[in-house]
Design a protein around this motif. Structure first.
Motif, PDB file in Angstrom:
ATOM      1  N   GLY A 100     -41.148   3.885 -11.431  1.00 22.04           N
ATOM      2  CA  GLY A 100     -40.633   2.977 -10.409  1.00 22.04           C
ATOM      3  C   GLY A 100     -39.128   2.798 -10.452  1.00 22.04           C
ATOM      4  N   PHE A 101     -38.413   3.659 -11.190  1.00 24.43           N
ATOM      5  CA  PHE A 101     -36.959   3.501 -11.291  1.00 24.43           C
ATOM      6  C   PHE A 101     -36.249   4.383 -10.274  1.00 24.43           C
ATOM      7  CE2 PHE A 101     -37.949   2.793 -16.019  1.00 24.43           C
ATOM      8  CZ  PHE A 101     -38.205   1.458 -15.793  1.00 24.43           C
ATOM      9  N   ASP A 102     -35.164   3.831  -9.721  1.00 25.91           N
ATOM     10  CA  ASP A 102     -34.429   4.569  -8.692  1.00 25.91           C
ATOM     11  C   ASP A 102     -33.459   5.585  -9.268  1.00 25.91           C
ATOM     12  OD1 ASP A 102     -35.637   3.281  -6.564  1.00 25.91           O
ATOM     13  OD2 ASP A 102     -34.353   1.533  -6.874  1.00 25.91           O
ATOM     14  N   MET A 117     -28.708   6.340 -28.782  1.00 24.16           N
ATOM     15  CA  MET A 117     -28.479   5.469 -27.625  1.00 24.16           C
ATOM     16  C   MET A 117     -28.558   4.042 -28.098  1.00 24.16           C
ATOM     17  SD  MET A 117     -30.967   7.053 -24.779  1.00 24.16           S
ATOM     18  CE  MET A 117     -30.446   6.352 -23.234  1.00 24.16           C
ATOM     19  N   PRO A 118     -27.815   3.150 -27.461  1.00 23.74           N
ATOM     20  CA  PRO A 118     -27.892   1.757 -27.894  1.00 23.74           C
ATOM     21  C   PRO A 118     -29.282   1.187 -27.637  1.00 23.74           C
ATOM     22  CG  PRO A 118     -26.686   1.920 -25.834  1.00 23.74           C
ATOM     23  CD  PRO A 118     -26.920   3.309 -26.316  1.00 23.74           C
ATOM     24  N   THR A 119     -29.625   0.157 -28.378  1.00 29.96           N
ATOM     25  CA  THR A 119     -30.845  -0.589 -28.113  1.00 29.96           C
ATOM     26  C   THR A 119     -30.843  -1.004 -26.649  1.00 29.96           C
ATOM     27  OG1 THR A 119     -30.698  -1.459 -30.309  1.00 29.96           O
ATOM     28  CG2 THR A 119     -32.152  -2.617 -28.810  1.00 29.96           C
ATOM     29  N   GLY A 120     -31.971  -0.821 -25.995  1.00 28.36           N
ATOM     30  CA  GLY A 120     -32.015  -1.201 -24.585  1.00 28.36           C
ATOM     31  C   GLY A 120     -31.441  -0.139 -23.674  1.00 28.36           C
ATOM     32  N   GLY A 121     -30.999   0.976 -24.247  1.00 28.89           N
ATOM     33  CA  GLY A 121     -30.425   2.035 -23.426  1.00 28.89           C
ATOM     34  C   GLY A 121     -31.491   2.796 -22.650  1.00 28.89           C
ATOM     35  N   GLY A 122     -32.731   2.677 -23.094  1.00 30.40           N
ATOM     36  CA  GLY A 122     -33.825   3.356 -22.395  1.00 30.40           C
ATOM     37  C   GLY A 122     -34.237   4.640 -23.079  1.00 30.40           C
ATOM     38  N   LYS A 123     -34.452   4.569 -24.396  1.00 30.56           N
ATOM     39  CA  LYS A 123     -34.814   5.770 -25.142  1.00 30.56           C
ATOM     40  C   LYS A 123     -36.221   6.253 -24.805  1.00 30.56           C
ATOM     41  CE  LYS A 123     -33.386   3.780 -29.056  1.00 30.56           C
ATOM     42  NZ  LYS A 123     -32.340   2.862 -28.590  1.00 30.56           N
ATOM     43  N   SER A 124     -37.161   5.299 -24.682  1.00 27.70           N
ATOM     44  CA  SER A 124     -38.563   5.720 -24.504  1.00 27.70           C
ATOM     45  C   SER A 124     -38.713   6.664 -23.323  1.00 27.70           C
ATOM     46  CB  SER A 124     -39.467   4.513 -24.285  1.00 27.70           C
ATOM     47  OG  SER A 124     -39.060   3.436 -25.055  1.00 27.70           O
ATOM     48  N   LEU A 125     -38.032   6.330 -22.244  1.00 24.85           N
ATOM     49  CA  LEU A 125     -38.145   7.163 -21.049  1.00 24.85           C
ATOM     50  C   LEU A 125     -37.743   8.613 -21.346  1.00 24.85           C
ATOM     51  CD1 LEU A 125     -38.408   6.566 -17.783  1.00 24.85           C
ATOM     52  CD2 LEU A 125     -36.060   7.358 -17.886  1.00 24.85           C
ATOM     53  N   CYS A 126     -36.822   8.789 -22.290  1.00 30.58           N
ATOM     54  CA  CYS A 126     -36.290  10.121 -22.587  1.00 30.58           C
ATOM     55  C   CYS A 126     -37.302  11.036 -23.259  1.00 30.58           C
ATOM     56  CB  CYS A 126     -35.038  10.023 -23.453  1.00 30.58           C
ATOM     57  SG  CYS A 126     -33.687   9.191 -22.636  1.00 30.58           S
ATOM     58  N   GLY A 152     -31.819  -8.642 -23.203  1.00 29.54           N
ATOM     59  CA  GLY A 152     -31.648  -7.968 -21.918  1.00 29.54           C
ATOM     60  C   GLY A 152     -31.904  -6.480 -21.883  1.00 29.54           C
ATOM     61  N   ARG A 153     -32.912  -6.009 -22.627  1.00 31.73           N
ATOM     62  CA  ARG A 153     -33.201  -4.567 -22.554  1.00 31.73           C
ATOM     63  C   ARG A 153     -33.649  -4.145 -21.162  1.00 31.73           C
ATOM     64  NH1 ARG A 153     -36.336  -2.323 -27.742  1.00 31.73           N
ATOM     65  NH2 ARG A 153     -35.050  -3.283 -29.324  1.00 31.73           N
ATOM     66  N   ASP A 154     -34.215  -5.082 -20.412  1.00 30.21           N
ATOM     67  CA  ASP A 154     -34.705  -4.728 -19.078  1.00 30.21           C
ATOM     68  C   ASP A 154     -33.567  -4.546 -18.081  1.00 30.21           C
ATOM     69  OD1 ASP A 154     -33.899  -7.322 -18.808  1.00 30.21           O
ATOM     70  OD2 ASP A 154     -35.852  -8.123 -18.221  1.00 30.21           O
ATOM     71  N   GLY A 155     -32.340  -4.788 -18.507  1.00 26.71           N
ATOM     72  CA  GLY A 155     -31.209  -4.562 -17.612  1.00 26.71           C
ATOM     73  C   GLY A 155     -30.823  -5.787 -16.796  1.00 26.71           C
ATOM     74  N   PHE A 188     -31.425   7.188 -13.170  1.00 28.13           N
ATOM     75  CA  PHE A 188     -31.364   7.198 -14.620  1.00 28.13           C
ATOM     76  C   PHE A 188     -30.304   6.231 -15.101  1.00 28.13           C
ATOM     77  CE2 PHE A 188     -33.236  11.398 -13.837  1.00 28.13           C
ATOM     78  CZ  PHE A 188     -34.300  11.344 -14.736  1.00 28.13           C
ATOM     79  N   ARG A 189     -30.476   5.742 -16.298  1.00 26.61           N
ATOM     80  CA  ARG A 189     -29.408   4.994 -16.952  1.00 26.61           C
ATOM     81  C   ARG A 189     -28.440   6.017 -17.529  1.00 26.61           C
ATOM     82  NH1 ARG A 189     -32.336   0.223 -19.849  1.00 26.61           N
ATOM     83  NH2 ARG A 189     -32.841  -1.083 -18.067  1.00 26.61           N
ATOM     84  N   PRO A 190     -27.219   5.576 -17.870  1.00 26.62           N
ATOM     85  CA  PRO A 190     -26.244   6.535 -18.395  1.00 26.62           C
ATOM     86  C   PRO A 190     -26.817   7.318 -19.570  1.00 26.62           C
ATOM     87  CG  PRO A 190     -25.215   4.390 -18.049  1.00 26.62           C
ATOM     88  CD  PRO A 190     -26.677   4.220 -17.761  1.00 26.62           C
ATOM     89  N   GLY A 191     -26.687   8.631 -19.513  1.00 28.22           N
ATOM     90  CA  GLY A 191     -27.114   9.490 -20.621  1.00 28.22           C
ATOM     91  C   GLY A 191     -28.554   9.976 -20.521  1.00 28.22           C
ATOM     92  N   GLN A 192     -29.405   9.228 -19.820  1.00 29.46           N
ATOM     93  CA  GLN A 192     -30.825   9.593 -19.819  1.00 29.46           C
ATOM     94  C   GLN A 192     -31.086  10.969 -19.212  1.00 29.46           C
ATOM     95  OE1 GLN A 192     -32.681   6.286 -17.752  1.00 29.46           O
ATOM     96  NE2 GLN A 192     -33.615   5.540 -19.651  1.00 29.46           N
ATOM     97  N   GLU A 193     -30.418  11.252 -18.097  1.00 25.75           N
ATOM     98  CA  GLU A 193     -30.771  12.464 -17.358  1.00 25.75           C
ATOM     99  C   GLU A 193     -30.555  13.722 -18.199  1.00 25.75           C
ATOM    100  OE1 GLU A 193     -29.104  12.785 -13.458  1.00 25.75           O
ATOM    101  OE2 GLU A 193     -30.535  14.373 -12.925  1.00 25.75           O
TER     102      GLU A 193
HETATM  103  P1  ADP Z   1     -34.670   1.306 -26.179  1.00 25.53           P
HETATM  104  O1  ADP Z   1     -35.876   1.878 -26.883  1.00 25.53           O
HETATM  105  O2  ADP Z   1     -33.568   2.286 -26.007  1.00 25.53           O
HETATM  106  O3  ADP Z   1     -34.228   0.017 -26.764  1.00 25.53           O
HETATM  107  P2  ADP Z   1     -36.479   1.083 -24.013  1.00 25.53           P
HETATM  108  O4  ADP Z   1     -36.921   2.467 -23.941  1.00 25.53           O
HETATM  109  O5  ADP Z   1     -37.407   0.080 -24.631  1.00 25.53           O
HETATM  110  O6  ADP Z   1     -35.086   0.973 -24.712  1.00 25.53           O
HETATM  111  O7  ADP Z   1     -36.077   0.616 -22.549  1.00 25.53           O
HETATM  112  C1  ADP Z   1     -35.613  -0.684 -22.314  1.00 25.53           C
HETATM  113  C2  ADP Z   1     -36.023  -1.156 -20.933  1.00 25.53           C
HETATM  114  O8  ADP Z   1     -35.304  -0.450 -19.936  1.00 25.53           O
HETATM  115  C3  ADP Z   1     -37.480  -0.971 -20.633  1.00 25.53           C
HETATM  116  O9  ADP Z   1     -37.949  -2.168 -20.042  1.00 25.53           O
HETATM  117  C4  ADP Z   1     -37.489   0.186 -19.663  1.00 25.53           C
HETATM  118  O10 ADP Z   1     -38.582   0.100 -18.789  1.00 25.53           O
HETATM  119  C5  ADP Z   1     -36.178   0.015 -18.930  1.00 25.53           C
HETATM  120  N1  ADP Z   1     -35.629   1.271 -18.381  1.00 25.53           N
HETATM  121  C6  ADP Z   1     -35.528   2.454 -19.018  1.00 25.53           C
HETATM  122  N2  ADP Z   1     -34.965   3.382 -18.223  1.00 25.53           N
HETATM  123  C7  ADP Z   1     -34.685   2.772 -17.037  1.00 25.53           C
HETATM  124  C8  ADP Z   1     -34.094   3.206 -15.793  1.00 25.53           C
HETATM  125  N3  ADP Z   1     -33.677   4.449 -15.629  1.00 25.53           N
HETATM  126  N4  ADP Z   1     -33.980   2.284 -14.810  1.00 25.53           N
HETATM  127  C9  ADP Z   1     -34.409   1.026 -14.994  1.00 25.53           C
HETATM  128  N5  ADP Z   1     -34.971   0.562 -16.122  1.00 25.53           N
HETATM  129  C10 ADP Z   1     -35.105   1.414 -17.145  1.00 25.53           C
END
Ligand code: ADP
Ligand code: ZN
Length: 681
Positions: free
Chosen positions: A13-15, A38-47, A319-322, A17-22
């Motif tokens: 459901g994301f529009d 990547m910093p905490t909250g940077g969105g590692k899981s998605l990667c 604020g990991r959710d952005g 990538f966050r910086p670095g993800q792509e």
């Molecule tokens: P990390 O492990 O790096 O701390 P997470 O993978 O837990 O971070 O991601 C933190 C939050 O950011 C999650 O709620 C995730 O759904 C959200 N998120 C990740 N990538 C994106 C994105 N491209 N756009 C919006 N939200 C994102």
């Protein structure tokens, strides 16, 4: 790149990538060995989750914490992704179900605790079910020197060799030593493709404040964020309990957490915090590793952290959710003294101690910064392209003054008393206070006695604190914490160098303002946001999952602000993929539409006009008076159409209002309404 962007939207459901993800997603999908920092909250899981969906076969995810694995698996299932976990927390039935899912080719991601790798049979089974990639979360756990070391992580290298598949390792720990160790242990020394992400967390607001009445400072910071999840980091175990109690007494939901608690109690506290909405935890730094709650809205430090790295890691949990998140870090001379003493009295070798003082200095530099905190913080991580606007110093630039003379006087008082005293006594000397101690030591005959009367005591305290913060003076543990001059102060003492100090921290040292309540959305959207949160809570309780697994705060905020009118518009909101749209879209749409109706048609007609504002003010006044001025009478209110009529009156007077409202209502509200109308005219 092909395929990733549509999946990003459809599944997650994301529009964008966050910086670095792509770049990372691209490399992992292509089957490269990858190390991503990547910093905490940077969105590692998605990667690793997104590449897992794009690649053939199963991706094994090694992660250190069972509770978090279960949450991640739940979250993936909510997204419609086939995922399972093999941990010691499973029931035999759960484990069987996972293996069945694997054999049937239904799972794309398999989470595993590292202990599982010890079982000899596991490797063969993983091979058989078609594991094609390994992802390692919290990869720094392989480092023997870090405090998160997990011996079982050392088995991962063996797993990689046995399966002969690419490996992607993720961590937020950036130092070169840890990185090298990861390369040695996980990649058998062959450097993988490495990504070092930016360190900025733009949604986190940074504030520091000098301690003044620390408990009240924390309580009012929390009070302004009532109902939001937060962490208060405390320097001692006792303080965690004291602050949690004070918060509870103030009507907030709070628990405490520290390393002295029984392991079971700690797990319970972690789960409670992870699961519940709007809970505060007062904790020592022992708290954090087991937590990946994306909707922590604020982090406060009741005491100064030990280094700039710890500070960055601790505030990073917010604020990991952005969505916007706030931080407040308190500091004072006692903190500086404590941290210096801990370093000096620690067991580390001398060169390590010097480095630790350096890391503390970097944090103190941030605390006493004269301009943008974000620039100062990221500068430490060698990032120079920084845009901020989200720190206290960008909000309110500090007033500075030439502090050279003040500092020289203070140094001189120190040197004339042979560096045997702390700030309290030195300030008495500078102010010419004839205390017992001053008389006993004959310090009233010193040339510096009484030369500092241009400043008050709190102002001198702020000068000394800044001198400690700039490392011009240090407490000496072998002299009971007496202040001693460092080499850095010499040029100032000799009048070869000037020093600029902050004026407002001198003033602020005496005052305590109550911050206004910080809302996550504008007043107008606030009722809808709470209705959406209530819906989320209900769904989460039914499904027995943490609220954020349904939707994060960020998604709800966007919903409240954009008010999608149908499922198509709903699909455009960040965090709503196809599966969640199907599961929850209608339920939330109902809340939004219900809210639209709740805005009374009479009020809607006035939208965008001055009378609309007046209407809202009338509504407020009416609410305040609904049980009379003393709150003791029978409730009474006016219909929306009556209020709309009043709101549109011109040249109103008491009689005219009474004609509209009738006698009974006019008696209760007439005068107050007239005030509103006259103020608006
Ligand atoms: P990390 O492990 O790096 O701390 P997470 O993978 O837990 O971070 O991601 C933190 C939050 O950011 C999650 O709620 C995730 O759904 C959200 N998120 C990740 N990538 C994106 C994105 N491209 N756009 C919006 N939200 C994102
Ligand atoms: Zn700034």
């Amino acid at each position: 790149m092909s395929g990733a962007a549509p999946l990003l939207k459809d599944v997650f459901g994301f529009d964008g990538f966050r910086p670095g993800q792509e770049e990372i997603v691209e490399a992992v999908t292509a089957g490269e060995n990858v190390l991503a920092i990547m910093p905490t909250g940077g969105g590692k899981s998605l990667c690793f989750q997104l590449p897992a969906l794009m690649r053939d076969g199963v991706t094994v995810v090694i992660s250190p914490l069972i509770a978090l694995m279960r949450d991640q698996v739940r979250a993936l299932q909510e997204l419609g992704v086939g995922a399972g976990a093999l941990t010691s927390g499973n029931t035999p039935e759960e484990t069987d179900a996972v293996w069945e899912g694997l054999e049937a080719g239904q799972l794309k991601l398999l989470y595993m605790a590292p202990e599982r790798l010890a079982a000899g049979s596991v490797m063969g089974m993983l091979k058989r079910v078609g594991v094609k990639m390994i992802a390692v979360d919290e990869a720094h756990c392989v480092s023997q020197w870090g405090h998160d070391f997990r011996p079982d992580y050392l088995r991962i290298g063996e797993l990689k060799r046995a399966l002969n598949v690419p490996l992607a390792a993720f961590t937020a720990t950036a130092d070169a030593e840890t990185r090298n160790e990861i390369v040695q242990k996980l990649f058998a020394g062959t450097p993988p493709r490495s990504f070092l992400g930016g360190f900025d967390r733009p949604n986190i607001h940074l504030t520091f404040a000098a301690k003044n009445s620390p408990r009240n400072q924390i309580l009012s910071f929390a009070a302004a964020r009532r109902g939001q999840s937060g962490i208060v980091y405390c320097g001692t175990r006792a303080k965690t309990e004291g602050i949690a109690k004070a918060l509870n007494d103030a009507g907030q939901k709070a628990i405490h957490y520290h390393g002295g608690m029984e392991a079971d109690d700690r797990r319970i506290a972690e789960r409670k915090f992870q699961q519940e909405d709007g809970l505060i935890v007062a904790a020592t730094v022992a708290f954090g590793m087991g937590i990946d709650k994306p909707d922590i809205r604020w982090v406060a430090h009741a005491d100064l952290p030990k280094s700039i790295e710890s500070y960055y890691q601790e505030i990073g949990r917010a604020g990991r959710d952005g969505a916007p998140a706030e931080t407040l870090t308190l500091f004072g001379p006692e903190d500086i003294r404590l941290r210096r003493t801990q370093i000096d009295e620690g067991l580390a070798p001398p060169e390590r101690r010097a480095a630790d003082h350096g890391r503390l200095n970097a944090l103190l530099g941030l605390a006493e910064a004269l301009e943008c905190r974000r620039k100062t913080l990221l500068g430490y991580f060698d990032e120079s392209e920084v845009t901020c606007g989200r720190c206290d110093l960008c909000d309110n630039p500090v007033d500075t003054f030439d502090g050279t003379t003040a500092v020289r006087k203070a140094l001189s008082a120190m040197l004339r008393t042979e560096e045997w005293f702390g700030a309290g006594h030195l300030i008495d000397i500078l102010l010419g206070n004839e205390t017992e101690k001053v008389k006993q030591r004959g310090h009233q005959s010193l040339p510096t006695y009484g030369v500092g009367t241009e400043y008050s005591k709190p102002e001198w305290q702020a000068v000394f604190r800044q001198m400690m913060g700039r490392d011009l003076v240090r407490p000496d543990p072998s002299r009971h914490g007496a202040l001693r001059m460092t080499d850095a102060a010499l040029p100032i003492l000799r009048d070869e160098q000037k020093i600029t100090l902050r004026r407002d921290s001198i003033k602020a040292a005496g005052s305590s303002r109550r911050p206004a309540v910080k809302a996550m959305v504008s007043d107008e959207d606030a009722p809808l946001l709470s209705a959406l949160k209530a819906k989320r809570r209900g769904l989460a309780e039914t499904a027995k999952v943490p609220a954020y697994i349904i939707f994060t705060d960020r998604t709800l905020i966007e919903m409240a602000e954009t008010r999608p009118a149908d499922l198509d518009q709903m699909a455009g909101i960040s965090g709503i993929g196809a599966k969640k749209l199907e599961s929850y879209g209608a339920a939330f749409l109902e809340v939004i539409n219900g809210e639209a109706e709740m805005m009374h048609p009479q009020r809607r007609k006035l939208a965008g006009r001055d009378a609309g504002d007046v209407y809202d003010q009338l509504l407020e006044v009416q609410a305040a008076l609904s049980r009379g001025a003393l709150g003791t009478e029978k409730p009474l209110s006016c219909s929306a159409s009556l209020l709309a009529k009043v709101a549109q009156m011109h040249n109103a007077n008491a009689d005219a209002i009474e004609r509209i409202l009738g006698e009974k209502r006019a008696e209760r509200f007439g005068a107050a309404f007239l005030d509103v109308l006259q103020a608006a005219d």
